[in-house]
Design an enzyme around this catalytic site. Structure first.
Site, PDB file in Angstrom:
ATOM      1  N   HIS A 103       0.834  -1.207   0.000  1.00  0.00           N
ATOM      2  CA  HIS A 103       0.000   0.000   0.000  1.00  0.00           C
ATOM      3  C   HIS A 103       0.865   1.253   0.000  1.00  0.00           C
ATOM      4  O   HIS A 103       0.629   2.182  -0.786  1.00  0.00           O
ATOM      5  CB  HIS A 103      -0.918  -0.003   1.220  1.00  0.00           C
ATOM      6  CG  HIS A 103      -1.712   1.262   1.387  1.00  0.00           C
ATOM      7  ND1 HIS A 103      -2.960   1.423   0.816  1.00  0.00           N
ATOM      8  CD2 HIS A 103      -1.439   2.413   2.042  1.00  0.00           C
ATOM      9  CE1 HIS A 103      -3.418   2.624   1.120  1.00  0.00           C
ATOM     10  NE2 HIS A 103      -2.513   3.247   1.865  1.00  0.00           N
ATOM     11  N   GLU A 104       1.865   1.297   0.865  1.00  0.00           N
ATOM     12  CA  GLU A 104       2.741   2.463   0.909  1.00  0.00           C
ATOM     13  C   GLU A 104       3.558   2.590  -0.371  1.00  0.00           C
ATOM     14  O   GLU A 104       3.833   3.703  -0.829  1.00  0.00           O
ATOM     15  CB  GLU A 104       3.653   2.394   2.133  1.00  0.00           C
ATOM     16  CG  GLU A 104       2.925   2.394   3.465  1.00  0.00           C
ATOM     17  CD  GLU A 104       1.959   3.552   3.626  1.00  0.00           C
ATOM     18  OE1 GLU A 104       2.211   4.628   3.039  1.00  0.00           O
ATOM     19  OE2 GLU A 104       0.937   3.388   4.327  1.00  0.00           O
ATOM     20  N   HIS A 107       1.662   4.522  -2.848  1.00  0.00           N
ATOM     21  CA  HIS A 107       1.791   5.976  -2.723  1.00  0.00           C
ATOM     22  C   HIS A 107       3.048   6.479  -3.429  1.00  0.00           C
ATOM     23  O   HIS A 107       3.035   7.554  -4.049  1.00  0.00           O
ATOM     24  CB  HIS A 107       1.834   6.378  -1.247  1.00  0.00           C
ATOM     25  CG  HIS A 107       0.510   6.292  -0.557  1.00  0.00           C
ATOM     26  ND1 HIS A 107      -0.642   6.832  -1.090  1.00  0.00           N
ATOM     27  CD2 HIS A 107       0.163   5.740   0.633  1.00  0.00           C
ATOM     28  CE1 HIS A 107      -1.656   6.616  -0.256  1.00  0.00           C
ATOM     29  NE2 HIS A 107      -1.199   5.949   0.788  1.00  0.00           N
ATOM     30  N   HIS A 111       3.177   9.189  -6.529  1.00  0.00           N
ATOM     31  CA  HIS A 111       4.039  10.379  -6.565  1.00  0.00           C
ATOM     32  C   HIS A 111       4.885  10.401  -7.831  1.00  0.00           C
ATOM     33  O   HIS A 111       4.997  11.435  -8.508  1.00  0.00           O
ATOM     34  CB  HIS A 111       4.938  10.381  -5.323  1.00  0.00           C
ATOM     35  CG  HIS A 111       5.849  11.560  -5.247  1.00  0.00           C
ATOM     36  ND1 HIS A 111       7.193  11.450  -4.954  1.00  0.00           N
ATOM     37  CD2 HIS A 111       5.623  12.888  -5.437  1.00  0.00           C
ATOM     38  CE1 HIS A 111       7.749  12.645  -4.961  1.00  0.00           C
ATOM     39  NE2 HIS A 111       6.823  13.535  -5.249  1.00  0.00           N
TER      40      HIS A 111
END
Length: 230
Positions: A103-104, A107, A111
C-alpha cells in the site's frame, strides 16, 4: 451562553455519532492488523523485501526504505522520497505486513507518476494545518465578541481541512487497489491470500472514511453554531 467549545447539543447531535464510528473503525483496523500479523505469507516475503522489489520493478531505485518505531505508523514521504515502514511491518513476513508495505509503495508510485489527487492533497496540507489550528480561535472569538463574521472566517479555514480529508479518500483507495494488483499480479501472494490482504487494506481504508465523516460532522457543528449566534 451555551458551552460552545465543549460538549453541548451541537457536539452531541453532529460530532458524537461520528466519533463513535471513528472509534469503531480504529478498533477494526487494529484487530484486523493484529489478526493477520500472525499469519505468514506463503512465500516468506518480508514487508521491506516486498516494498523494495515493487519499487525496483517500477524503476524507483532512488526511493529509500527506512524502519520507524510505532504501530501502523507506515507512510511514504514524497518530499524526501523515503518509504517508512513500522517495526511490525519492516521485518515481518505476515499477510498484514506485505499488504501494508505494498500500500505504501502504491503511494510512491502515485508520486512518481504524478497522480493528480495526491498532488491536490499535498497542496492542501498547509491549508488543512491552518484550518485545524485556527478554526476554533476565530469561532470562540466570534462568539465572545458577538461577531458572526469571525465565525465565518473560522469556518472557511476549516473547510480547507475538510477538503483535505475528502481528497485523501481517492488517494488511499487507489493506493490499496495498486497494492492488490501488484501483489496478486506479480506473484507475491497466492490466490487464497488475496482475501485476507484485502481485509487488511479495507479495514485501514475505513479509518480514512471515518476521519472524513468526523471532519464533515465538525463542519456541520460549526455551521450550527454560526446560525445560533446570528
Amino acid at each position: 451562553m451555551p458551552f460552545f467549545y465543549g460538549i453541548d447539543y451541537t457536539y452531541v447531535v453532529y460530532v458524537l455519532p461520528a466519533i463513535i464510528f471513528a472509534l469503531y473503525a480504529q478498533a477494526k483496523v487494529q484487530s484486523t492488523f493484529a489478526r493477520y500479523l500472525e499469519v505468514p505469507n506463503s512465500y516468506g516475503f518480508t514487508g521491506a523485501a516486498v516494498a523494495r522489489s515493487l519499487l525496483d520493478r517500477n524503476g524507483l531505485y532512488d526511493v529509500e526504505i527506512q524502519m520507524i518505531p510505532g504501530s501502523l505508523t507506515d507512510h511514504y514521504d514524497p518530499r524526501s522520497k523515503v518509504l517508512r515502514l513500522s517495526e511490525a511491518v519492516y521485518g515481518s513476513s505476515s499477510i498484514a505486513a506485505i499488504g501494508v508495505a505494498a500500500h505504501e509503495t502504491g503511494h510512491a508510485l502515485q508520486h512518481a507518476q504524478g497522480y493528480a489527487p495526491l498532488a491536490v492533497r499535498n497542496a492542501l496540507v498547509p491549508i488543512a494545518n491552518l484550518g485545524s489550528n485556527l478554526t476554533w480561535i476565530f469561532v470562540i472569538a466570534g462568539i465572545i465578541f458577538g461577531l458572526p463574521s469571525l465565525i465565518n472566517i473560522g469556518i472557511l479555514f476549516f473547510i480547507g481541512a475538510v477538503l483535505f480529508q475528502i481528497v485523501t479518500l481517492p488517494v488511499e483507495f487507489n493506493a490499496s487497489n495498486r497494492a492488490l494488483a501488484m501483489l496478486s499480479g506479480e506473484g507475491f501472494i497466492t490466490k487464497s491470500e488475496l482475501k485476507p490482504v484485502r481485509a487488511v487494506l479495507s479495514a485501514a481504508a475505513m479509518t480514512y472514511v471515518a476521519a472524513t465523516i468526523v471532519a464533515i460532522a465538525q463542519l456541520l457543528r460549526l455551521l450550527a453554531i454560526r446560525n445560533r449566534e446570528e
